[in-house]
Design an enzyme around this catalytic site. Structure first.
Site, PDB file in Angstrom:
ATOM      1  N   ASP A 140       5.325  -7.105   1.992  1.00 16.55           N
ATOM      2  CA  ASP A 140       4.595  -7.692   0.791  1.00 16.55           C
ATOM      3  C   ASP A 140       5.619  -7.875   0.034  1.00 16.55           C
ATOM      4  O   ASP A 140       6.486  -7.101  -0.388  1.00 16.55           O
ATOM      5  CB  ASP A 140       3.504  -6.553   0.414  1.00 16.55           C
ATOM      6  CG  ASP A 140       2.292  -6.741   1.104  1.00 16.55           C
ATOM      7  OD1 ASP A 140       1.769  -7.908   1.259  1.00 16.55           O
ATOM      8  OD2 ASP A 140       1.681  -5.885   1.368  1.00 16.55           O
ATOM      9  N   SER A 165       0.956  -1.227  -0.036  1.00 16.32           N
ATOM     10  CA  SER A 165      -0.079  -0.063   0.089  1.00 16.32           C
ATOM     11  C   SER A 165       0.690   1.164  -0.162  1.00 16.32           C
ATOM     12  O   SER A 165       0.469   2.196  -0.336  1.00 16.32           O
ATOM     13  CB  SER A 165      -0.910  -0.128   1.227  1.00 16.32           C
ATOM     14  OG  SER A 165      -0.354  -0.103   2.495  1.00 16.32           O
ATOM     15  N   LYS A 195       4.765 -11.598   2.455  1.00 16.14           N
ATOM     16  CA  LYS A 195       3.615 -11.813   2.549  1.00 16.14           C
ATOM     17  C   LYS A 195       3.158 -12.086   1.141  1.00 16.14           C
ATOM     18  O   LYS A 195       3.592 -11.219   0.151  1.00 16.14           O
ATOM     19  CB  LYS A 195       2.749 -10.797   3.225  1.00 16.14           C
ATOM     20  CG  LYS A 195       1.202 -10.973   3.338  1.00 16.14           C
ATOM     21  CD  LYS A 195       0.219 -10.133   4.099  1.00 16.14           C
ATOM     22  CE  LYS A 195       0.273  -8.838   3.605  1.00 16.14           C
ATOM     23  NZ  LYS A 195      -0.430  -8.572   2.362  1.00 16.14           N
ATOM     24  N   GLU A 221      -8.619 -10.871   4.200  1.00 21.43           N
ATOM     25  CA  GLU A 221      -9.083  -9.444   3.756  1.00 21.43           C
ATOM     26  C   GLU A 221     -10.352  -9.526   3.157  1.00 21.43           C
ATOM     27  O   GLU A 221     -10.783 -10.158   2.492  1.00 21.43           O
ATOM     28  CB  GLU A 221      -8.168  -8.763   3.092  1.00 21.43           C
ATOM     29  CG  GLU A 221      -8.502  -7.404   2.773  1.00 21.43           C
ATOM     30  CD  GLU A 221      -7.510  -6.654   1.869  1.00 21.43           C
ATOM     31  OE1 GLU A 221      -7.921  -5.320   1.621  1.00 21.43           O
ATOM     32  OE2 GLU A 221      -6.417  -6.875   1.575  1.00 21.43           O
ATOM     33  N   GLU A 257       0.156 -12.391  -1.755  1.00 18.76           N
ATOM     34  CA  GLU A 257      -1.492 -12.696  -1.987  1.00 18.76           C
ATOM     35  C   GLU A 257      -1.782 -13.720  -3.091  1.00 18.76           C
ATOM     36  O   GLU A 257      -1.119 -13.907  -4.005  1.00 18.76           O
ATOM     37  CB  GLU A 257      -1.583 -11.298  -2.705  1.00 18.76           C
ATOM     38  CG  GLU A 257      -1.808 -10.091  -1.852  1.00 18.76           C
ATOM     39  CD  GLU A 257      -2.578  -8.837  -2.499  1.00 18.76           C
ATOM     40  OE1 GLU A 257      -3.085  -8.932  -3.500  1.00 18.76           O
ATOM     41  OE2 GLU A 257      -2.269  -7.705  -1.946  1.00 18.76           O
TER      42      GLU A 257
END
Length: 321
Positions: free
Chosen positions: A119, A81, A149, A218, A151
């Site tokens: 991330d 982010s 991390k 999420e 996704e």
């Protein structure tokens, strides 16, 4: 007079701290006096005892230092982010690995007890296991993170297994996957019907089996995150997933109220740093305009004899010119 008998390193330290620190020099990171370094075992112990885990994003030295001053912060996430909140990109997919490493290293310099996770940016782990391993190693070696991390669901199991096999701790990320917002037609809640709920649930089970030490969940219904948390033996960290997860994560700028953009339903603003920031800047510019800053106390001065000699010197130079 006694320092000459001390070891060189200690003498240098004493000399360093005797020098007045300038405003542009970073201060010492104030480690929490009551908190030991958080490890994966610490996080598992928190889950077992039912103590909610706290995770907050950090993108630079100041934010990492601030989080380290709070003993109740368990995990610092250098989230992708940062693409939007720090670099002004439209979405997280524009963030490069080099940019992420740069910010990870800054966070590491300001971090003490929290466990550090980064991330893996879009495109750094999707092409092959070997490419993912090379990029994750760079994040650990150059960015000084302690875990990464990723996704994705079962389609990236082979990557998760590879990283875990070479000793890189993996935090999974399921449910809404911001890196796939285009394919998902936006940032939409996942698991709202039976089929998609089962898919997210099975992804969680598979990630635990692959070796992930924790899972970020999420934007899913809280009933689904509750079922996942009860079904697995590793921590779940929720963001827009209700109160039944093992812990929560929010973005630094959302917590402090400095993000001017869209705020998701799950965001709660715990501070109003934007107003305080704007007030401070206005006071500064006003003080400069009216010449009330700096004062005599905020300025350096010459000794009278030095000033007299200096004025005589430049006076003679002006006369010659």
């Amino acid at each position: 007079m006694f320092t000459r008998h001390l070891p060189l390193q200690r003498r240098l330290c004493q000399t360093h701290w005797s020098i007045r620190r300038m405003s542009v020099q970073p201060g010492m990171v104030s480690a929490s006096q009551s908190r030991k370094k958080v490890t994966i075992q610490t996080l598992h112990n928190l889950r077992k005892t039912g103590t909610p885990i706290t995770m907050v994003t950090a993108y630079d030295y100041p934010s990492a230092s601030a989080l380290s001053s709070n003993p109740d912060v368990d995990i610092v996430l250098i989230g992708d982010s940062l693409a939007q909140v720090c670099l002004g990109y439209e979405d997280t997919n524009q963030l490069t690995l080099d940019e992420m490493i740069h910010h990870c290293a800054a966070v590491a310099r300001g971090s003490t007890h929290p466990f550090r996770i980064a991330d893996m940016p879009f495109g750094t782990f999707q092409t092959s296991q070997d490419e993912a391993a090379r990029n994750a190693i760079r994040l650990v070696r150059e960015g000084r993170v302690e875990g990464v991390k990723l996704e994705g669901g079962r389609e990236i199991l082979h990557v998760v297994k590879k990283l875990c096999a070479i000793g890189i701790p993996v935090c999974a990320h399921i449910g809404l996957l911001p890196q796939r917002h285009v394919a998902m037609s936006g940032y939409k809640v996942q698991g709202k019907d039976i089929e998609s709920a089962e898919r997210v649930y099975q992804d969680a089970l598979a990630m635990q089996e692959a070796g992930a030490f924790a899972i970020v969940v999420e934007a899913v219904p809280q009933e689904l995150s509750k079922a996942i948390t009860e079904a697995i033996s590793i921590p779940t960290i929720g963001i827009g997933a209700g109160k039944y997860t093992s812990g929560q994560v929010l973005v630094w700028d959302d917590i402090l109220g400095t993000w001017p953009g869209h705020k998701a339903k799950f965001v709660r603003q715990f501070g109003n740093m934007k107003n305080e920031r704007d007030r401070g800047l206005k006071m500064y510019t006003d003080a400069v305009r009216e010449r009330s800053f700096p004062t005599e106390a905020e300025s350096y001065a010459m000794q009278p004899a030095v000033l007299t000699g200096f004025l005589e010197k430049i006076g003679s130079v002006r006369q010659k010119s």
